[in-house]
Enzyme design. Structure first.
Site, PDB file in Angstrom:
ATOM      1  N   ASP A  67      40.633  73.083 105.297  1.00  0.00           N
ATOM      2  CA  ASP A  67      40.918  74.327 105.782  1.00  0.00           C
ATOM      3  C   ASP A  67      41.939  75.233 104.863  1.00  0.00           C
ATOM      4  O   ASP A  67      42.575  76.202 105.256  1.00  0.00           O
ATOM      5  CB  ASP A  67      41.624  74.314 107.246  1.00  0.00           C
ATOM      6  CG  ASP A  67      40.313  73.981 108.314  1.00  0.00           C
ATOM      7  OD1 ASP A  67      39.274  74.488 108.148  1.00  0.00           O
ATOM      8  OD2 ASP A  67      40.564  73.301 109.109  1.00  0.00           O
ATOM      9  N   CYS A  87      32.125  71.456 104.260  1.00  0.00           N
ATOM     10  CA  CYS A  87      33.518  71.829 104.815  1.00  0.00           C
ATOM     11  C   CYS A  87      33.737  73.215 104.679  1.00  0.00           C
ATOM     12  O   CYS A  87      33.234  73.844 103.888  1.00  0.00           O
ATOM     13  CB  CYS A  87      34.554  70.743 104.335  1.00  0.00           C
ATOM     14  SG  CYS A  87      34.732  71.262 102.504  1.00  0.00           S
ATOM     15  N   HIS A  88      34.799  73.629 105.587  1.00  0.00           N
ATOM     16  CA  HIS A  88      35.403  75.020 105.167  1.00  0.00           C
ATOM     17  C   HIS A  88      35.628  75.362 104.069  1.00  0.00           C
ATOM     18  O   HIS A  88      35.226  76.542 103.472  1.00  0.00           O
ATOM     19  CB  HIS A  88      36.277  75.291 106.401  1.00  0.00           C
ATOM     20  CG  HIS A  88      35.664  75.217 107.994  1.00  0.00           C
ATOM     21  ND1 HIS A  88      36.621  75.070 108.888  1.00  0.00           N
ATOM     22  CD2 HIS A  88      34.519  75.606 108.410  1.00  0.00           C
ATOM     23  CE1 HIS A  88      35.804  75.011 110.069  1.00  0.00           C
ATOM     24  NE2 HIS A  88      34.645  75.567 109.733  1.00  0.00           N
ATOM     25  N   ALA A  89      36.336  74.684 103.494  1.00  0.00           N
ATOM     26  CA  ALA A  89      36.759  75.068 101.815  1.00  0.00           C
ATOM     27  C   ALA A  89      35.766  75.298 100.865  1.00  0.00           C
ATOM     28  O   ALA A  89      35.689  76.354 100.182  1.00  0.00           O
ATOM     29  CB  ALA A  89      37.825  74.108 101.222  1.00  0.00           C
ATOM     30  N   ARG A  92      34.091  78.622 101.818  1.00  0.00           N
ATOM     31  CA  ARG A  92      34.764  79.744 101.387  1.00  0.00           C
ATOM     32  C   ARG A  92      34.566  79.800  99.893  1.00  0.00           C
ATOM     33  O   ARG A  92      34.594  80.971  99.292  1.00  0.00           O
ATOM     34  CB  ARG A  92      36.072  79.542 101.887  1.00  0.00           C
ATOM     35  CG  ARG A  92      36.336  79.701 103.393  1.00  0.00           C
ATOM     36  CD  ARG A  92      37.840  80.016 103.558  1.00  0.00           C
ATOM     37  NE  ARG A  92      38.660  79.013 103.482  1.00  0.00           N
ATOM     38  CZ  ARG A  92      39.194  78.212 104.226  1.00  0.00           C
ATOM     39  NH1 ARG A  92      38.438  78.234 105.583  1.00  0.00           N
ATOM     40  NH2 ARG A  92      39.896  77.312 104.305  1.00  0.00           N
TER      41      ARG A  92
END
Length: 502
Positions: A67, A87-89, A92
């Protein structure tokens, strides 16, 4: 227990296992700019917890948190730590056109670290099997920045909506004027998925409810404590104070009765009224976090235009949680579904907790029959050949998040803003999802997990998840999807949310 040390040992052994399996030393997680190499000054740091850079920058970090923000000015991130591709990272990074890669070879990392302070150029080979880091000059870094996808990104436009006058809506009444894409996508799947795939019931607190609650006389002090939208970017202290203020909101007359009635209508567990209100205000308050303000500003959006609806779903007693992309997130192959799976709930995956999720690729065409809406049964691994699933990384997480005893009678409140889950902009992990009751952390014993030790169970689990994700894609018009779900102890696959894949 012995599980945590074993998980840590597996994480340490991953490079040797990968080498023995013939896997390359680099794992490309996000391919970076489409226009050419990523170039910038190499800076070494412990993590991504940095503000911003005035020049194109390549970060070599010890680890990546799922995150964490990607600091402004960063064109590439390299790490010796494990990074879950979904994963979120990582999502992004792909959203922003930032190259992200993990290296399993300490000697190669040492060679890269020796270039600290100099300008470097990074090129990913076909499919990410090779990563080349070499010295470059400042002019090439500037040229790479000028031609990067960041320069070409469209400004994110946020659409604001008026409050509909109701505090809580059943799923049958979701509409684009009342709720965000997370709620809408869940509703659009109703009746369109095979019978073997579960969808949790849901209700939503619509757009405008926060502003309406804030306007109540009992909440006047909270309204005065929030920073004005037109006053420029808030400081971290102002953001913290804003979240604290929102947590002090008092429930408006009728809110808790409306939530109770909607939960009963949808067959959801009855949350404690105080716990439910606290969870809703935490989701609302997550609008004021540094990560979200930074990401929205980088996308060209005005944070003051952000509105927060809240999607409420029953908490499922997940044996495993999963995320699947129906188009390979690194190679772009539309014939492959990329799947990652962890024990317990999905926060250890999307938050990139230490260790690795099981990562596998499934051939999408082979799943067509099981993914059709008329299919009554999940795919049977025995009817597929051994090449139907390709494992690319074995699980090594040392801990799992689990539902506490009695927690299956709980509700999770998910952010559903007008600034996430959009086509072309995921906004992954920018805002909070909160359970009424806290989750518990459980040490894992990977040697006792059939996802690692039982090849047949592993293949069948991945095939069912991949088929469920392919079914979601088909139900939503063939647009590639980023799907999240779980598998319960009885083997049933559940889809809890989906967004267009970016």
């Amino acid at each position: 227990g012995p599980g945590a040390p074993l998980g840590q040992l597996l994480a340490v052994l991953q490079p040797a296992v990968a080498a023995a399996a013939g896997l390359p030393p680099w794992a490309l997680v996000a391919p970076g700019p489409a226009s050419g190499p990523a170039a910038g000054r190499l800076i070494c740091a412990a993590s991504l917890a940095l503000e911003h850079f005035e020049e194109p920058t390549v970060l070599l970090v010890d680890e990546v948190g799922g995150d964490e923000d990607l600091p402004q000015g960063v064109v590439a991130v390299l790490t010796g730590g494990s990074v879950d591709v979904l994963c979120h990272a990582a999502v992004r990074a792909r959203n922003l056109g930032v190259l992200l890669a993990a290296c399993r070879d300490p000697a190669l990392l040492a060679d890269v670290r020796a270039l600290q302070g100099t300008f470097v150029s990074i090129t990913a080979g076909q499919g990410g099997s090779t990563i080349t880091v070499k010295p470059a000059n400042e002019a090439s870094a500037a040229a790479g920045r000028d031609g990067s996808s960041e320069a070409d990104r469209k400004t994110l436009q946020l659409s604001r909506h008026e409050w509909c006058g109701r505090w809580v809506l059943p799923s049958t009444e979701f509409s684009a004027a009342m709720v965000g894409a997370k709620s809408l996508n869940t509703q659009r799947l109703q009746g369109k998925l095979p019978a073997w795939i579960g969808l949790p019931p849901s209700v939503a607190v619509p757009f405008g409810s926060f502003e309406a609650a804030l306007g109540e006389g009992i909440n006047q002090g909270v309204a005065q404590a929030l920073p004005p939208d037109h006053s420029g970017p808030p400081s971290r202290r102002q953001l913290h104070d804003a979240r604290e203020a929102v947590a002090r909101l008092q429930p408006p007359l009728g809110f808790q009765d409306s939530l109770h009635d909607a939960l009963v209508t949808e067959g959801l567990p009855q949350s404690d009224a105080g716990e439910a209100w606290g969870a809703v205000t935490r989701v609302w308050g997550s609008k004021w976090n540094h990560r979200a303000f930074t990401a929205l500003a980088a996308a060209g959006a005005r944070p003051g235009e952000l509105q927060m609806a809240v999607l409420a779903q029953g908490v499922l007693p997940a044996a495993y949680a999963w995320v699947a992309h129906t188009r390979h997130p690194v190679t772009g192959n539309e014939e492959e579904v990329f799947v990652e799976v962890v024990k317990g709930l999905g926060e250890t995956l999307v938050g990139n907790y230490p260790g690795a999720a099981l990562a596998a690729v499934a051939a999408k065409p082979a799943l067509a029959a099981a993914a059709t809406a008329s299919s009554d049964t999940p795919p049977d691994a025995s009817s597929f050949n051994d090449n139907a699933v390709r494992v690319v990384r074995y699980p090594s997480k040392s801990e799992a998040l689990m539902v506490a005893e009695g927690g299956s009678q709980d509700v999770i409140f998910r952010s559903d803003s007008n600034g996430e889950d959009l086509e072309g902009y995921a906004g992954a992990g920018l805002f909070d999802s909160v359970t009424g009751r806290p989750l518990v952390t459980v040490p894992l014993d990977p040697a006792a997990d059939p996802l690692l030790t039982n090849a047949s169970f592993q293949q069948e689990t991945v095939l069912r998840i991949a088929a469920a994700a392919a079914a979601v894609e088909a139900a939503l018009g063939g647009v590639a999807q980023d799907v999240e779900g779980c598998v319960t102890a009885d083997g049933r696959v559940w889809v809890v949310q989906t967004r267009p894949q970016v």
